[in-house]
Motif scaffolding. Sequence first.
Motif, PDB file in Angstrom:
ATOM      1  N   ALA A 167       3.579  19.513  -9.863  1.00 21.42           N
ATOM      2  CA  ALA A 167       3.325  18.159 -10.507  1.00 21.42           C
ATOM      3  C   ALA A 167       2.968  17.156  -9.243  1.00 21.42           C
ATOM      4  N   PRO A 168       1.997  16.217  -9.636  1.00 23.58           N
ATOM      5  CA  PRO A 168       1.764  15.535  -8.599  1.00 23.58           C
ATOM      6  C   PRO A 168       2.694  14.603  -8.068  1.00 23.58           C
ATOM      7  N   PRO A 169       2.971  14.330  -6.728  1.00 27.33           N
ATOM      8  CA  PRO A 169       4.133  13.690  -5.946  1.00 27.33           C
ATOM      9  C   PRO A 169       4.202  12.260  -6.448  1.00 27.33           C
ATOM     10  N   THR A 170       5.696  11.854  -6.722  1.00 29.84           N
ATOM     11  CA  THR A 170       5.640  10.449  -6.975  1.00 29.84           C
ATOM     12  C   THR A 170       5.048   9.374  -5.973  1.00 29.84           C
ATOM     13  N   ARG A 171       5.008   9.947  -4.703  1.00 30.00           N
ATOM     14  CA  ARG A 171       4.489   9.003  -3.605  1.00 30.00           C
ATOM     15  C   ARG A 171       2.857   8.539  -3.943  1.00 30.00           C
ATOM     16  N   ALA A 172       2.235   9.490  -4.603  1.00 29.45           N
ATOM     17  CA  ALA A 172       0.729   9.361  -4.726  1.00 29.45           C
ATOM     18  C   ALA A 172       0.830   8.001  -5.939  1.00 29.45           C
ATOM     19  N   ARG A 173       1.522   8.278  -6.762  1.00 28.01           N
ATOM     20  CA  ARG A 173       1.443   6.971  -7.893  1.00 28.01           C
ATOM     21  C   ARG A 173       1.986   5.725  -7.347  1.00 28.01           C
ATOM     22  N   LEU A 174       3.319   6.051  -6.246  1.00 26.74           N
ATOM     23  CA  LEU A 174       3.520   4.672  -5.733  1.00 26.74           C
ATOM     24  C   LEU A 174       2.506   3.912  -4.875  1.00 26.74           C
ATOM     25  N   ASP A 175       1.927   4.797  -4.012  1.00 26.22           N
ATOM     26  CA  ASP A 175       1.038   4.142  -3.233  1.00 26.22           C
ATOM     27  C   ASP A 175      -0.380   3.558  -4.015  1.00 26.22           C
ATOM     28  N   LEU A 176      -0.714   4.035  -5.017  1.00 22.97           N
ATOM     29  CA  LEU A 176      -1.777   3.752  -5.854  1.00 22.97           C
ATOM     30  C   LEU A 176      -1.465   2.058  -6.107  1.00 22.97           C
ATOM     31  N   ALA A 177      -0.142   1.934  -6.376  1.00 26.99           N
ATOM     32  CA  ALA A 177       0.167   0.442  -6.606  1.00 26.99           C
ATOM     33  C   ALA A 177      -0.498  -0.481  -5.633  1.00 26.99           C
ATOM     34  N   GLY A 178      -0.711  -0.237  -4.398  1.00 24.97           N
ATOM     35  CA  GLY A 178      -1.255  -1.031  -3.094  1.00 24.97           C
ATOM     36  C   GLY A 178      -2.849  -1.291  -3.221  1.00 24.97           C
ATOM     37  N   LEU A 179      -3.384  -0.569  -4.389  1.00 29.22           N
ATOM     38  CA  LEU A 179      -4.702  -0.666  -4.241  1.00 29.22           C
ATOM     39  C   LEU A 179      -4.918  -1.832  -5.307  1.00 29.22           C
ATOM     40  N   VAL A 223      -9.565   1.628   1.123  1.00 32.85           N
ATOM     41  CA  VAL A 223      -8.802   2.659   0.298  1.00 32.85           C
ATOM     42  C   VAL A 223      -8.189   3.697   1.339  1.00 32.85           C
ATOM     43  N   LEU A 224      -8.958   4.002   2.308  1.00 35.44           N
ATOM     44  CA  LEU A 224      -8.812   5.034   3.381  1.00 35.44           C
ATOM     45  C   LEU A 224      -7.489   4.470   3.978  1.00 35.44           C
ATOM     46  N   GLN A 225      -7.597   3.212   4.532  1.00 29.31           N
ATOM     47  CA  GLN A 225      -6.593   2.746   5.286  1.00 29.31           C
ATOM     48  C   GLN A 225      -5.183   2.424   4.516  1.00 29.31           C
ATOM     49  N   LYS A 226      -5.371   1.919   3.297  1.00 30.22           N
ATOM     50  CA  LYS A 226      -4.053   1.790   2.527  1.00 30.22           C
ATOM     51  C   LYS A 226      -3.445   3.223   2.000  1.00 30.22           C
ATOM     52  N   LEU A 227      -4.067   4.100   1.876  1.00 31.19           N
ATOM     53  CA  LEU A 227      -3.607   5.453   1.408  1.00 31.19           C
ATOM     54  C   LEU A 227      -3.208   6.226   2.625  1.00 31.19           C
ATOM     55  N   GLY A 228      -3.811   5.689   4.050  1.00 36.25           N
ATOM     56  CA  GLY A 228      -3.242   6.689   5.168  1.00 36.25           C
ATOM     57  C   GLY A 228      -3.990   8.022   4.878  1.00 36.25           C
ATOM     58  N   ALA A 229      -5.200   7.976   4.531  1.00 35.20           N
ATOM     59  CA  ALA A 229      -5.983   9.183   4.456  1.00 35.20           C
ATOM     60  C   ALA A 229      -7.031   9.403   5.726  1.00 35.20           C
ATOM     61  N   ARG A 230      -7.110  10.432   5.968  1.00 34.08           N
ATOM     62  CA  ARG A 230      -7.887  10.595   7.334  1.00 34.08           C
ATOM     63  C   ARG A 230      -9.258  10.420   7.049  1.00 34.08           C
ATOM     64  N   ASP A 231      -9.776  11.078   5.700  1.00 26.68           N
ATOM     65  CA  ASP A 231     -11.306  10.746   5.282  1.00 26.68           C
ATOM     66  C   ASP A 231     -11.287  10.820   3.902  1.00 26.68           C
ATOM     67  N   ARG A 232     -12.613  11.024   3.549  1.00 21.97           N
ATOM     68  CA  ARG A 232     -13.047  11.025   2.249  1.00 21.97           C
ATOM     69  C   ARG A 232     -12.398  12.256   1.360  1.00 21.97           C
ATOM     70  N   VAL A 233     -12.287  13.288   1.942  1.00 21.47           N
ATOM     71  CA  VAL A 233     -11.864  14.623   1.311  1.00 21.47           C
ATOM     72  C   VAL A 233     -10.441  14.274   0.693  1.00 21.47           C
ATOM     73  N   HIS A 234      -9.540  13.886   1.729  1.00 19.53           N
ATOM     74  CA  HIS A 234      -8.245  13.585   1.525  1.00 19.53           C
ATOM     75  C   HIS A 234      -7.972  12.436   0.494  1.00 19.53           C
ATOM     76  N   ALA A 235      -8.707  11.511   0.362  1.00 17.06           N
ATOM     77  CA  ALA A 235      -8.712  10.284  -0.626  1.00 17.06           C
ATOM     78  C   ALA A 235      -9.058  10.986  -1.798  1.00 17.06           C
ATOM     79  N   VAL A 236      -9.841  11.842  -2.175  1.00 18.69           N
ATOM     80  CA  VAL A 236     -10.162  12.388  -3.499  1.00 18.69           C
ATOM     81  C   VAL A 236      -9.145  13.445  -3.821  1.00 18.69           C
ATOM     82  N   ILE A 237      -8.477  14.101  -2.780  1.00 24.25           N
ATOM     83  CA  ILE A 237      -7.356  14.974  -3.116  1.00 24.25           C
ATOM     84  C   ILE A 237      -6.110  13.948  -3.905  1.00 24.25           C
TER      85      ILE A 237
END
Length: 222
Positions: A147-159, A197-211
């Motif tokens: 199941a999707p991690p809680t962290r993903a939904r929490l980080d989404l709140a920062g967008l 979006v990449l900065q706020k999510l701490g994503a290296r690039d677009r692929v990981h933002a999509v994941i």
Amino acid sequence: MITIAVVDDQAMVRAGFAAILAAQPDFRVVGQAGDGEEAVRLVNETHPDIVLMDVRMPVQNGIEATRAILQPRHPRPSPPRVIMLTTFDIDEYVYDALSAGASGFLLKDARPDELVQAVRVVAAGDALLAPSITRRLIEDVVTRRPAPPTRARLDLAGLTEREREVLTLMGRGLSNGEIASALFIAEQTVKTHVRRVLQKLGARDRVHAVIFAYDAGLVTPA
């Protein structure tokens, strides 16, 4: 200048890729390796921007080498972006490669111009996402997870609401131009939103933002 390391267990393949890339005026091939262990040493010594990494190699395969290269270390320069090289468009190892942190993949029979373009795209952080095969790979990575991690939904709140819209469209595989058309905004504005979006999510690039978009439930696998 974009610096590149080429990793493949076949010497002729390595030399061919290196020659194509070295011919570009803004590319510099900093070294070559024939297996995963050599690749890790090479990356630690040369700190390239991009690593072309073969999936299937002796001693240590490309998945293990990618994990070793991208694991957090302190202190260290920014980690490179890894493009996996594979012979098959649906390769079981490629699923693991995306989970290990690779920024995309490229078939070994790609044309020279496709190789050059792939390096430029990934170096810009706009990872290899457009082909439908890559979207299927990402979907498979997500559906195999728990199941999707809680962290993903929490980080989404920062967008912001607009950033969530942009992330959702990124997750559906749209390019910056297509996102601009869908939201009736300038493409440069989209680029700004993507960067934030990449900065706020701490994503290296677009692929990981999509994941992340899949993990957070913004996009569901087809």
